[in-house]
Design a protein around this motif. Sequence first.
Motif, short mmCIF file in Angstrom:
data_model
loop_
_atom_site.label_atom_id
_atom_site.label_comp_id
_atom_site.label_asym_id
_atom_site.label_seq_id
_atom_site.Cartn_x
_atom_site.Cartn_y
_atom_site.Cartn_z
N VAL A 119 9.76 -0.56 2.56
CA VAL A 119 8.68 -1.44 2.67
C VAL A 119 8.08 -1.64 3.98
O VAL A 119 7.22 -1.58 4.45
CB VAL A 119 9.01 -2.70 2.03
CG1 VAL A 119 7.84 -3.84 2.30
CG2 VAL A 119 9.12 -2.71 0.51
N LEU A 123 4.78 -0.65 7.20
CA LEU A 123 4.00 -1.74 8.16
C LEU A 123 3.72 -1.23 9.33
O LEU A 123 2.66 -1.58 10.02
CB LEU A 123 4.69 -2.97 7.98
CG LEU A 123 4.99 -3.84 6.70
CD1 LEU A 123 5.66 -4.98 7.10
CD2 LEU A 123 3.86 -4.00 6.03
N SER B 67 -11.11 -2.12 -1.08
CA SER B 67 -11.21 -3.52 -0.68
C SER B 67 -11.87 -4.25 -1.70
O SER B 67 -11.59 -5.63 -2.18
CB SER B 67 -11.73 -3.84 0.38
OG SER B 67 -10.97 -3.31 1.72
N ASP B 125 -8.25 -6.73 -2.57
CA ASP B 125 -7.33 -6.83 -1.63
C ASP B 125 -6.96 -8.43 -0.96
O ASP B 125 -8.03 -8.98 -1.12
CB ASP B 125 -6.89 -5.75 -0.49
CG ASP B 125 -8.15 -6.09 0.65
OD1 ASP B 125 -8.80 -7.16 0.71
OD2 ASP B 125 -8.55 -5.05 1.17
N ILE B 127 -7.11 -9.53 2.11
CA ILE B 127 -7.94 -9.82 3.30
C ILE B 127 -9.39 -10.21 2.63
O ILE B 127 -9.89 -11.22 2.95
CB ILE B 127 -7.98 -8.93 4.35
CG1 ILE B 127 -6.63 -8.84 5.00
CG2 ILE B 127 -8.79 -9.17 5.30
CD1 ILE B 127 -6.65 -7.68 6.02
N TYR B 179 2.61 -10.51 1.20
CA TYR B 179 2.42 -9.09 2.26
C TYR B 179 3.56 -8.69 2.65
O TYR B 179 3.87 -7.66 2.72
CB TYR B 179 1.10 -9.58 3.39
CG TYR B 179 1.02 -8.18 4.27
CD1 TYR B 179 0.59 -7.05 3.98
CD2 TYR B 179 1.47 -8.37 5.77
CE1 TYR B 179 0.36 -5.95 4.75
CE2 TYR B 179 1.15 -7.60 6.44
CZ TYR B 179 0.90 -6.24 5.98
OH TYR B 179 0.90 -5.30 6.87
N TYR B 181 6.51 -9.18 1.69
CA TYR B 181 7.64 -8.73 0.94
C TYR B 181 7.09 -7.34 0.06
O TYR B 181 7.92 -6.72 -0.48
CB TYR B 181 7.92 -9.85 -0.15
CG TYR B 181 9.00 -10.53 0.58
CD1 TYR B 181 10.44 -10.25 0.10
CD2 TYR B 181 8.80 -11.71 1.13
CE1 TYR B 181 11.33 -11.12 0.73
CE2 TYR B 181 9.65 -12.42 1.85
CZ TYR B 181 11.04 -12.20 1.54
OH TYR B 181 11.94 -13.08 2.16
N THR B 182 5.87 -7.17 0.07
CA THR B 182 5.41 -5.89 -0.55
C THR B 182 4.83 -5.00 0.43
O THR B 182 4.67 -3.80 -0.09
CB THR B 182 4.27 -6.31 -1.77
OG1 THR B 182 3.22 -7.00 -0.88
CG2 THR B 182 4.70 -7.12 -2.62
N GLY B 183 4.55 -5.02 1.51
CA GLY B 183 4.21 -4.22 2.66
C GLY B 183 2.73 -3.53 2.24
O GLY B 183 2.33 -2.45 2.67
N SER B 184 1.81 -4.34 1.42
CA SER B 184 0.55 -4.01 1.26
C SER B 184 -0.48 -5.09 0.94
O SER B 184 0.03 -6.11 0.42
CB SER B 184 0.38 -2.80 0.20
OG SER B 184 -0.84 -2.51 -0.11
N ILE B 185 -1.74 -4.81 1.45
CA ILE B 185 -2.66 -5.83 0.77
C ILE B 185 -3.29 -5.65 -0.46
O ILE B 185 -4.18 -6.32 -0.72
CB ILE B 185 -3.59 -6.22 2.18
CG1 ILE B 185 -4.26 -4.87 2.56
CG2 ILE B 185 -2.90 -6.85 3.15
CD1 ILE B 185 -5.54 -4.98 3.48
N ASN B 193 4.76 -2.49 -5.88
CA ASN B 193 6.09 -2.50 -4.91
C ASN B 193 6.81 -3.88 -5.53
O ASN B 193 7.62 -4.12 -4.84
CB ASN B 193 5.52 -2.70 -3.53
CG ASN B 193 4.88 -1.36 -2.80
OD1 ASN B 193 5.23 -0.63 -3.44
ND2 ASN B 193 4.53 -1.68 -1.63
N GLU B 196 10.89 -5.37 -7.69
CA GLU B 196 12.25 -5.97 -7.44
C GLU B 196 12.30 -7.74 -7.50
O GLU B 196 11.24 -8.13 -6.87
CB GLU B 196 12.96 -5.61 -6.07
CG GLU B 196 14.46 -5.68 -6.33
CD GLU B 196 15.05 -5.08 -5.01
OE1 GLU B 196 16.37 -5.25 -4.58
OE2 GLU B 196 14.49 -3.97 -4.22
N VAL B 199 13.35 -13.93 -4.02
CA VAL B 199 13.09 -15.41 -3.97
C VAL B 199 11.60 -15.45 -2.86
O VAL B 199 10.81 -16.38 -3.39
CB VAL B 199 14.15 -16.20 -3.36
CG1 VAL B 199 13.61 -17.71 -3.19
CG2 VAL B 199 15.32 -16.03 -4.02
N GLY B 200 11.82 -14.70 -1.78
CA GLY B 200 10.54 -14.91 -1.04
C GLY B 200 9.10 -14.79 -1.59
O GLY B 200 8.09 -15.32 -1.47
N ILE B 203 8.04 -17.65 -3.70
CA ILE B 203 7.55 -18.83 -2.83
C ILE B 203 6.08 -18.44 -2.33
O ILE B 203 5.29 -19.32 -2.55
CB ILE B 203 8.43 -18.95 -1.88
CG1 ILE B 203 9.64 -19.68 -2.36
CG2 ILE B 203 7.89 -19.82 -0.65
CD1 ILE B 203 10.96 -19.93 -1.23
#
Lengths: 202, 476
Positions: A119, A123, B67, B125, B127, B179, B181-185, B193, B196, B199-200, B203
């Motif tokens: 992941v 970035l 977008s 997305d 943004i 963003y 935790y998944t690495g994408s917008i 993504n 899994e 916890v993050g 939240i």
Amino acid sequence: MIVVSLLFYLFSFIMIASAFMVILSRNPVHSVLFLILCFFNSAGIFLILGAEFLAFILVIVYVGAVAVLFLFVVMMLDVEFKSISSTVISYLPIGLTIGVIVLAELMLVLFTWKRDYSVTDNLSITTDKQYSNTEIIGLVLYTDNILFFQLAGLILLASMIGAIVLTVNHRPSAKRQDINKQVERDAESSIKNIDMKPGSGI
Amino acid sequence: MNLLIFTPVLPEIAITIVSMFLLIIGVFKKNEKTYSTISNLAILSLLVVLFLIFSGSVPKGVSFGGSLITDSFSLYLKTLILTSSIIILIVSNIYLRNINLLKFEYIILVLLSVVGMMIMVSSNDLISLYLSIELQSLPLYVLASIRNKSSKSTESGLKYFVLGALSSCILLYGLSLIYGYTGSIYYNEIASNLSEYDVGILIGVAFTLAGFAFKISAVPFHMWTPDVYEGSPTTVTAFFAVAPKIAALGLIVRILITAMPNLIADWQSILILLSIFSMLLGAFSAIGQRNLKRLLAYSSISHMGFALMGVINGSFDGVRSLSLYMLIYLVMSLALFISIIALKTNDEHIENIEDISGLAKINPVMALIISILLFSLAGIPPLAGFFAKFYVLYAAIDAKLYYLAIFGVLSSVISAFYYLRIIKVMYFEESAISFDPISKRLKTIIYLLTAITLLFFLRPSIFINFAGTASASLFI
């Protein structure tokens, strides 16, 4: 690398400490000054990351414009200090409860976090050495991210209209500058020769 | 560059350009007629855009690199948003003249807010989601306090602004966690993504939903609603009650269903709580209200609780019931708000429930219409409001959430009490005051909307199919 880490800890320590001082100091002017210190330190962290454009924008916009504006407002408003401290105490229990819950959540996140490299690798931006930071932002800001740029522009337009609508007060008695009128004036229309008799007024 | 890539967002671009053009007209031509000229031009352009969308000339597809997405669902919601804002602009023309508040900026702000809402329902997305929410709410903060001579209006604007800014912070924090935790917008990449358990991300989702709950004024994030509704000019209140809610619900549905289908068990439990609390608090708090606008504020909180019930299952049936609910809610609550705007006593607009006592003797038609609308809001068959609640409750039962459906029916019964009290005041109480005649344009709009509410049961399939084709596009 040890210097970079040391600098990072130095900047972040001063940043957090000054952020605390912003809300703890009794004098609002001191608060704003601590806020400026906080901005400078975050600019330092951006510099460590190699984002010099963001660092300078932060200093120019936040310190140069926003914080100075804050200072003006704080000095003009003349806030009462006593009332603030008494409300802080009455709201302390609920504030503490929410704060503790959020802190617990953050701890939960921190301790269960496994770094997933697949992941985070997505970035990282491929930094091409031939372009500077500013040029890279310029390359994508008006092309790939044109929508976001335009939306931000529209938001600014809306807030500008709002500020004008809510504050401008058209009083007919107010004296306003009329540039056309000023330019059109000449000596003949503005100066009048009066023959004054001795001992009398106009 | 090929200009065809912009055609899916042509409605938004058109409204943006029109709003700036009208702003220039307003600034440079200041005279008595400015307001009505700009208002008519704005209504005309919104009608043209609405016609373009309705006739299917807006192509579907993604634009701006994914977008924004234009599909049947977003077009359906855009139709609702445009319809409500056209009606609001027509009514504002009359109302603002009455209260002597003809500021042309009002129209520009409504248009900019409409652009924000239209982008909200098609944002794909994180943004564009955040920016469109800001674009939608900033003009609304100003509209709330546009009557800057009245302290109530300024107070409501300030309250709305401060709480709205706070909710934006919460929302942004949640979005940043998602963003991170998944690495994408982008919604589709977030969905892939998200496999899994983490916890993050939970939240993040919780914070995001809290931010959204502020925007649709679901309990426990509803505190601003009654004050803002009471303080704002009534046309602005009517706008608040309908258009932003539709846009925010559409946005919630899209992000939950397309970006987080894997986390359904987690967001479901949050939404169930929001829904139950909103329905119950909306029903109980409205009982003690004397002010009509505050009462309608609590009623809208309760309705938002019902609408959320449709998302909970995350199924096609649920989203269809939600889409239908929003359509019927738009018709009912706009009609009711316009009826309140239409009723005047000696050039003073009515504020409290007592002000309409004895309306049935003086103006039986209006009393009948208001009764129909209130019965519909309470969900009495065969009016449209019944079908709205029926399909939503059906979706909840379909998801085996029986207790949720029971809470829904219970709160519906309680809310029937205060709706009936208004009817009682209109029919069985004496009053010495008289009411001013109602302008023809307002009458036409009220009759039209009431007719839809009344005759819905004759051909419900038209609207249900309309909502169904719209919701189907989310589940491809």
